[in-house]
Design a protein around this motif. Structure first.
Motif, mmCIF file in Angstrom:
data_model
loop_
_atom_site.group_PDB
_atom_site.id
_atom_site.type_symbol
_atom_site.label_atom_id
_atom_site.label_comp_id
_atom_site.label_asym_id
_atom_site.label_seq_id
_atom_site.Cartn_x
_atom_site.Cartn_y
_atom_site.Cartn_z
ATOM 1 N N GLN A 110 0.976 -1.340 -0.068
ATOM 2 C CA GLN A 110 -0.045 -0.101 -0.076
ATOM 3 C C GLN A 110 0.839 1.269 -0.124
ATOM 4 O O GLN A 110 1.989 1.174 0.577
ATOM 5 C CB GLN A 110 -0.952 0.066 0.959
ATOM 6 N N GLN A 111 0.533 2.298 -0.875
ATOM 7 C CA GLN A 111 1.227 3.610 -0.690
ATOM 8 C C GLN A 111 2.705 3.527 -1.181
ATOM 9 O O GLN A 111 3.813 3.637 -0.659
ATOM 10 C CB GLN A 111 1.247 4.038 0.663
ATOM 11 N N ALA A 112 2.952 2.792 -2.502
ATOM 12 C CA ALA A 112 4.023 2.699 -3.117
ATOM 13 C C ALA A 112 4.424 3.263 -4.465
ATOM 14 O O ALA A 112 3.426 3.139 -5.109
ATOM 15 C CB ALA A 112 4.756 1.284 -3.037
ATOM 16 N N ILE A 113 5.450 3.831 -4.790
ATOM 17 C CA ILE A 113 5.843 4.190 -6.028
ATOM 18 C C ILE A 113 6.891 3.486 -6.922
ATOM 19 O O ILE A 113 8.068 3.699 -5.935
ATOM 20 C CB ILE A 113 5.579 5.808 -6.142
ATOM 21 N N VAL A 114 6.871 3.263 -7.826
ATOM 22 C CA VAL A 114 8.302 2.724 -8.625
ATOM 23 C C VAL A 114 9.037 3.900 -9.295
ATOM 24 O O VAL A 114 8.192 4.641 -9.915
ATOM 25 C CB VAL A 114 7.961 1.670 -9.493
ATOM 26 N N LEU A 130 21.976 14.300 -17.208
ATOM 27 C CA LEU A 130 20.601 14.615 -17.564
ATOM 28 C C LEU A 130 19.284 13.714 -16.812
ATOM 29 O O LEU A 130 18.589 13.908 -15.914
ATOM 30 C CB LEU A 130 20.267 15.133 -18.921
ATOM 31 N N LYS A 131 19.707 12.484 -16.909
ATOM 32 C CA LYS A 131 18.878 11.439 -16.603
ATOM 33 C C LYS A 131 18.943 11.395 -14.944
ATOM 34 O O LYS A 131 17.877 11.309 -14.403
ATOM 35 C CB LYS A 131 19.364 9.888 -17.248
ATOM 36 N N PHE A 132 20.224 11.468 -14.378
ATOM 37 C CA PHE A 132 20.422 11.522 -13.037
ATOM 38 C C PHE A 132 19.423 12.789 -12.415
ATOM 39 O O PHE A 132 18.928 12.658 -11.377
ATOM 40 C CB PHE A 132 21.709 11.620 -12.794
ATOM 41 N N SER A 133 19.728 13.947 -13.199
ATOM 42 C CA SER A 133 18.976 15.135 -12.542
ATOM 43 C C SER A 133 17.419 15.040 -12.680
ATOM 44 O O SER A 133 16.768 15.287 -11.767
ATOM 45 C CB SER A 133 19.154 16.254 -13.580
ATOM 46 N N ILE A 134 16.881 14.393 -13.513
ATOM 47 C CA ILE A 134 15.387 14.027 -13.566
ATOM 48 C C ILE A 134 15.139 12.998 -12.690
ATOM 49 O O ILE A 134 14.144 13.223 -11.795
ATOM 50 C CB ILE A 134 15.173 13.417 -15.083
ATOM 51 N N THR A 135 16.001 11.834 -12.468
ATOM 52 C CA THR A 135 15.808 10.881 -11.322
ATOM 53 C C THR A 135 15.642 11.727 -9.999
ATOM 54 O O THR A 135 14.719 11.370 -9.005
ATOM 55 C CB THR A 135 16.643 9.682 -11.476
ATOM 56 N N ASN A 136 16.795 12.578 -9.703
ATOM 57 C CA ASN A 136 16.693 13.209 -8.584
ATOM 58 C C ASN A 136 15.452 13.993 -8.328
ATOM 59 O O ASN A 136 14.956 14.137 -7.053
ATOM 60 C CB ASN A 136 18.124 13.883 -8.243
ATOM 61 N N ALA A 137 15.058 14.667 -9.398
ATOM 62 C CA ALA A 137 13.623 15.731 -8.958
ATOM 63 C C ALA A 137 12.451 14.784 -8.776
ATOM 64 O O ALA A 137 11.825 15.200 -7.778
ATOM 65 C CB ALA A 137 13.622 16.382 -10.476
ATOM 66 N N VAL A 138 12.480 13.657 -9.187
ATOM 67 C CA VAL A 138 11.468 12.725 -8.778
ATOM 68 C C VAL A 138 11.438 12.231 -7.792
ATOM 69 O O VAL A 138 10.433 12.182 -6.682
ATOM 70 C CB VAL A 138 11.097 11.587 -9.907
ATOM 71 N N VAL A 139 12.619 11.946 -7.268
ATOM 72 C CA VAL A 139 12.808 11.242 -6.087
ATOM 73 C C VAL A 139 12.625 12.386 -5.025
ATOM 74 O O VAL A 139 12.103 12.171 -3.696
ATOM 75 C CB VAL A 139 14.410 10.722 -5.612
ATOM 76 N N TYR A 196 10.820 14.813 -5.165
ATOM 77 C CA TYR A 196 9.315 15.122 -4.818
ATOM 78 C C TYR A 196 8.413 14.069 -4.396
ATOM 79 O O TYR A 196 7.720 14.439 -3.232
ATOM 80 C CB TYR A 196 8.661 15.229 -6.330
ATOM 81 N N ALA A 197 8.806 12.816 -4.708
ATOM 82 C CA ALA A 197 8.104 11.701 -3.857
ATOM 83 C C ALA A 197 8.469 11.707 -2.392
ATOM 84 O O ALA A 197 7.520 11.357 -1.748
ATOM 85 C CB ALA A 197 8.835 10.467 -4.615
ATOM 86 N N THR A 198 9.629 12.127 -1.931
ATOM 87 C CA THR A 198 9.993 12.035 -0.575
ATOM 88 C C THR A 198 9.397 13.233 -0.026
ATOM 89 O O THR A 198 8.945 13.018 1.217
ATOM 90 C CB THR A 198 11.716 12.074 -0.280
ATOM 91 N N GLU A 199 9.401 14.509 -0.537
ATOM 92 C CA GLU A 199 8.980 15.484 0.156
ATOM 93 C C GLU A 199 7.434 15.823 0.012
ATOM 94 O O GLU A 199 6.719 16.215 1.023
ATOM 95 C CB GLU A 199 9.771 16.793 -0.638
#
Length: 182
Positions: free
Chosen positions: A28-32, A58-67, A69-72
């Motif tokens: 429950q409450q999970a995101i990949v 660039l890929k790492f920057s996008i991943t970091n932005a998503v991470v 956002y998901a954590t905060e």
């Protein structure tokens, strides 16, 4: 709720993405968060921005932005689905999550290389994620030659090793149990 970060570690075609999707459907409450999705997005929409040499920042920057956002901005458990074969990189990522109060889980896919070659041979996966390879055999060969540092118990709160594909069901159930509210 105590949040988990689940990091899948393994070579191409070892089952990381399939495992992550199955785990997401059970928790429950999970995101990949999957870097292959980010690579494909960049290669389709922003190929001109890709670095010509070196790491795909660039890929790492996008991943970091998503991470970030998901954590905060959410209370989801986070499932990181990518190779994570480098111990230093894994340590940095896990430190970020530990500092935010997450419990960490590493799931290491240690499948026989013959099985991986068989899977690569029959793959239908998109090659749109590639920047420095022309096919998945090339990726697997690079991973075989690289100095892979197998995850150790001291890197995370929980470590699971998958040596056979049928082990995934049991490990998903164990992760589900540790994610249950107490």
């Amino acid at each position: 709720m105590e949040r988990l970060v689940v990091m899948t570690v393994g070579k191409t075609h070892s089952g990381k993405t399939s495992f992550a999707k199955e785990l997401e459907s059970v928790l429950q409450q999970a995101i990949v968060i999957d870097q292959d999705n980010h690579a494909e997005f960049i290669n389709y929409h922003y190929k001109k921005l890709l670095p010509k040499v070196g790491a795909n920042t660039l890929k790492f920057s996008i991943t970091n932005a998503v991470v970030n956002y998901a954590t905060e901005q959410s209370n989801f458990h986070i499932i990181l689905s990518n190779s994570n074969l480098n111990k230093s990189g894994r340590s940095n990522v896990l430190r970020f999550f530990h500092d935010k109060g997450f419990k960490s889980v590493i799931v290491y896919f240690d499948l026989p290389v013959d099985l991986l070659k068989e899977r690569v041979l029959g793959t239908q996966r998109s090659k749109a994620i590639f920047r420095n390879a022309s096919n998945f055999f090339e990726v697997l060969e690079r991973q075989e030659k690289s100095i892979e540092i197998q995850p150790s118990k001291d890197e995370s709160n929980y470590l699971y090793v998958i040596k056979e594909p049928q082990n995934t069901v049991e490990i998903i159930q164990q992760i589900r149990a540790i994610s249950a509210p107490r």
